[in-house]
Design a protein around this motif. Structure first.
Motif, mmCIF file in Angstrom:
data_model
loop_
_atom_site.group_PDB
_atom_site.id
_atom_site.type_symbol
_atom_site.label_atom_id
_atom_site.label_comp_id
_atom_site.label_asym_id
_atom_site.label_seq_id
_atom_site.Cartn_x
_atom_site.Cartn_y
_atom_site.Cartn_z
ATOM 1 N N THR A 48 47.962 96.520 -37.678
ATOM 2 C CA THR A 48 47.346 95.299 -37.160
ATOM 3 C C THR A 48 45.846 95.351 -37.380
ATOM 4 O O THR A 48 45.221 96.406 -37.292
ATOM 5 C CB THR A 48 47.602 95.113 -35.647
ATOM 6 O OG1 THR A 48 47.088 96.246 -34.934
ATOM 7 C CG2 THR A 48 49.077 94.949 -35.353
ATOM 8 N N THR A 49 45.280 94.195 -37.678
ATOM 9 C CA THR A 49 43.826 94.044 -37.752
ATOM 10 C C THR A 49 43.518 92.596 -37.380
ATOM 11 O O THR A 49 44.380 91.901 -36.836
ATOM 12 C CB THR A 49 43.289 94.434 -39.140
ATOM 13 O OG1 THR A 49 41.852 94.409 -39.116
ATOM 14 C CG2 THR A 49 43.808 93.522 -40.240
ATOM 15 N N ASN A 51 43.668 89.138 -36.789
ATOM 16 C CA ASN A 51 44.668 88.098 -37.050
ATOM 17 C C ASN A 51 45.629 88.435 -38.188
ATOM 18 O O ASN A 51 46.027 87.559 -38.956
ATOM 19 C CB ASN A 51 43.987 86.749 -37.307
ATOM 20 C CG ASN A 51 44.071 85.851 -36.082
ATOM 21 O OD1 ASN A 51 44.970 86.008 -35.248
ATOM 22 N ND2 ASN A 51 43.157 84.908 -35.968
ATOM 23 N N LYS A 52 46.013 89.705 -38.277
ATOM 24 C CA LYS A 52 46.906 90.141 -39.357
ATOM 25 C C LYS A 52 47.854 91.219 -38.838
ATOM 26 O O LYS A 52 47.444 92.149 -38.124
ATOM 27 C CB LYS A 52 46.075 90.718 -40.512
ATOM 28 C CG LYS A 52 46.887 91.175 -41.715
ATOM 29 C CD LYS A 52 47.247 90.007 -42.596
ATOM 30 C CE LYS A 52 47.873 90.455 -43.905
ATOM 31 N NZ LYS A 52 48.273 89.314 -44.742
ATOM 32 N N VAL A 54 51.105 93.657 -40.465
ATOM 33 C CA VAL A 54 51.891 94.042 -41.639
ATOM 34 C C VAL A 54 52.959 95.036 -41.213
ATOM 35 O O VAL A 54 52.654 96.056 -40.578
ATOM 36 C CB VAL A 54 51.004 94.671 -42.731
ATOM 37 C CG1 VAL A 54 51.857 95.086 -43.938
ATOM 38 C CG2 VAL A 54 49.909 93.701 -43.167
ATOM 39 N N ALA A 92 48.320 84.491 -35.925
ATOM 40 C CA ALA A 92 48.269 85.714 -36.735
ATOM 41 C C ALA A 92 49.107 85.568 -38.000
ATOM 42 O O ALA A 92 50.210 85.013 -37.973
ATOM 43 C CB ALA A 92 48.756 86.903 -35.913
ATOM 44 N N ASN A 93 48.576 86.055 -39.096
ATOM 45 C CA ASN A 93 49.314 86.099 -40.360
ATOM 46 C C ASN A 93 50.180 87.351 -40.359
ATOM 47 O O ASN A 93 49.674 88.466 -40.236
ATOM 48 C CB ASN A 93 48.338 86.121 -41.536
ATOM 49 C CG ASN A 93 49.044 86.251 -42.867
ATOM 50 O OD1 ASN A 93 49.110 87.331 -43.425
ATOM 51 N ND2 ASN A 93 49.587 85.160 -43.369
ATOM 52 N N ILE A 94 51.491 87.178 -40.454
ATOM 53 C CA ILE A 94 52.434 88.290 -40.327
ATOM 54 C C ILE A 94 53.227 88.447 -41.611
ATOM 55 O O ILE A 94 53.839 87.489 -42.098
ATOM 56 C CB ILE A 94 53.395 88.063 -39.139
ATOM 57 C CG1 ILE A 94 52.595 87.866 -37.844
ATOM 58 C CG2 ILE A 94 54.378 89.228 -39.002
ATOM 59 C CD1 ILE A 94 53.422 87.350 -36.676
ATOM 60 N N GLU A 95 53.209 89.648 -42.163
ATOM 61 C CA GLU A 95 53.959 89.938 -43.388
ATOM 62 C C GLU A 95 54.877 91.124 -43.147
ATOM 63 O O GLU A 95 54.524 92.062 -42.424
ATOM 64 C CB GLU A 95 53.012 90.258 -44.538
ATOM 65 C CG GLU A 95 52.109 89.113 -44.940
ATOM 66 C CD GLU A 95 51.244 89.481 -46.134
ATOM 67 O OE1 GLU A 95 51.721 89.351 -47.273
ATOM 68 O OE2 GLU A 95 50.101 89.917 -45.923
ATOM 69 N N THR A 243 41.390 98.425 -36.028
ATOM 70 C CA THR A 243 42.690 98.385 -36.696
ATOM 71 C C THR A 243 43.671 99.288 -35.961
ATOM 72 O O THR A 243 43.319 100.377 -35.502
ATOM 73 C CB THR A 243 42.545 98.855 -38.156
ATOM 74 O OG1 THR A 243 41.693 97.944 -38.846
ATOM 75 C CG2 THR A 243 43.890 98.910 -38.854
#
Length: 387
Positions: A48-49, A51-52, A54, A92-95, A243
């Motif tokens: 996590t960082t 708004n992200k 992974v 949040a952008n989530i991948e 992070t």
């Protein structure tokens, strides 16, 4: 006998700490697979960082749609309490980059042709218990967890306003003759809103120390030795401030440094991974040994090789003066407990979706629930260890 004195310190971090956000998400993935198929295999790492988020790792089991996992990630972030400009469950952008487990690993772990299921990896795992607290946990880590857990409960219920999810605690205690006698300092750093100044933050946080630590330990604690946000304001926090990665709080997760650690993290791993299951089993054994009155403390080490079902070694250490009991305890364990990966999972019912709740405030010293969580905290084998 010489009166041995020393200070010992342990820390905890809240569920909103960036690394703990990752642990929560990784364990949610484990539970998502186990809920659909109890023999699923999962090894999930999360980053996590700002708004992200992974996700990456390996799975074997039911097909779970990416959008379902992403929705579950948002629910985790929402429950923790992040709806901030730099990290929000909404935006949040989530991948996710989860993929199929290696066939080479599967070959060593699977059971077939009358071959018992092997360990998912080599490694050493430790379990520990002591009688410093009712939970058979070392006092500094137990109190550090409790402070943050109570803060989080009140924050979520609306009874603690202006305090945000990211926080840390640290408790130092004086020991005399291996027993904790008093708290000598407490450190709490907590994220807060812009509306709270340093003085106000201190005022709202101090009561949680008194709620979490028995009064007899606090009698001599000087207010100057209580450090609340010692660097000043703490407004930018969580993954927006630092992070986060899965598995970076392994001492917080276990015994606060009071016992050795094998090095393997727990979160994101299904129970075929002995990093997790054997650590739970060794805690279960150690706790029952101490609860039975065999010794004031017990440390157990288990060692495994990938693809091999039985532990390669069992090491036991008791409190000074109880060394003569070690062989008896070891014999009881060898004769009554199946410590193969499958044996551990069946003994502790680990193939259930019970892991998300373990991701913050410690994997040990918790209360077993009627949902099957924290089965390794039961003291139902005391009679076996009555020497």
């Amino acid at each position: 006998m010489t009166n041995k004195k020393y200070l010992f310190t342990s820390e905890s971090v809240s569920e909103g700490h960036p690394d703990k956000v990752c642990d929560r998400i990784s364990d949610m993935v484990v539970d998502s697979y186990l809920a659909k198929d109890p023999v699923s295999r999962v090894a999930c790492e999360t980053l996590t960082t700002t708004n992200k988020v992974v996700l990456a790792g390996e799975t074997r089991g039911p097909k779970i749609d990416k959008e379902e996992l992403i929705s579950n990630v948002r629910e985790c972030i929402k429950d923790i309490g992040y709806e901030q400009d730099g990290f929000s469950w909404k935006t949040a952008n989530i991948e996710t980059f989860l993929h199929e487990q290696s066939s080479d690993i599967a070959m060593g772990v699977d059971s077939k042709d009358n071959k018992d299921e092997g360990a998912g990896d080599q490694g050493i795992m430790f379990g520990y218990a002591c009688n410093e607290t009712d939970e058979y946990m070392p006092a500094p880590i137990h109190f550090s967890h409790k402070i943050l857990r109570l803060m989080a409960e009140d924050r979520k219920s609306g009874n603690l306003k202006g305090i945000e999810p990211d926080s840390k605690s640290q408790v130092t205690m004086l020991y005399e003759n291996e027993k904790p006698v008093k708290v000598t300092s407490v450190v709490i750093s907590t994220q807060h809103s812009k509306d709270l100044n340093q003085e106000k933050v201190r005022d709202v946080i101090i009561p949680y120390i008194k709620k979490s630590i028995p009064e007899n330990y606090l009698t001599d604690l000087n207010p100057k030795d209580i450090y609340i946000n010692p660097t000043g304001q703490f407004i930018i926090g969580g993954p927006n401030g630092d992070t986060g990665l899965t598995g970076r709080k392994i001492i917080v997760d276990t015994y606060g440094g009071a016992a050795p650690h094998g090095g393997g993290a727990f979160s994101g791993k299904d129970p075929t991974k002995v990093d997790r299951s054997a650590a739970y089993a060794s805690r279960y054994l150690a706790k029952n040994v101490v609860a039975a009155g065999v010794s004031d403390k017990c440390l157990i080490q288990l060692a495994y090789a990938i693809g091999v079902s039985k532990p390669l070694s069992i090491f036991i250490k008791l409190a000074d003066g109880d060394e003569v009991k070690v062989d008896k305890v070891k014999k009881i364990i060898e004769e009554n407990f199946n410590l193969s990966p499958r044996g551990i999972r069946e003994m502790l019912h680990l193939n259930n979706p019970i892991y998300e709740v373990t991701s913050a405030y410690g994997h040990f010293g918790r209360k077993p629930t009627n949902k099957g969580e924290f089965t390794w905290e039961k003291t139902d084998k005391i009679d076996l260890f009555k020497l």
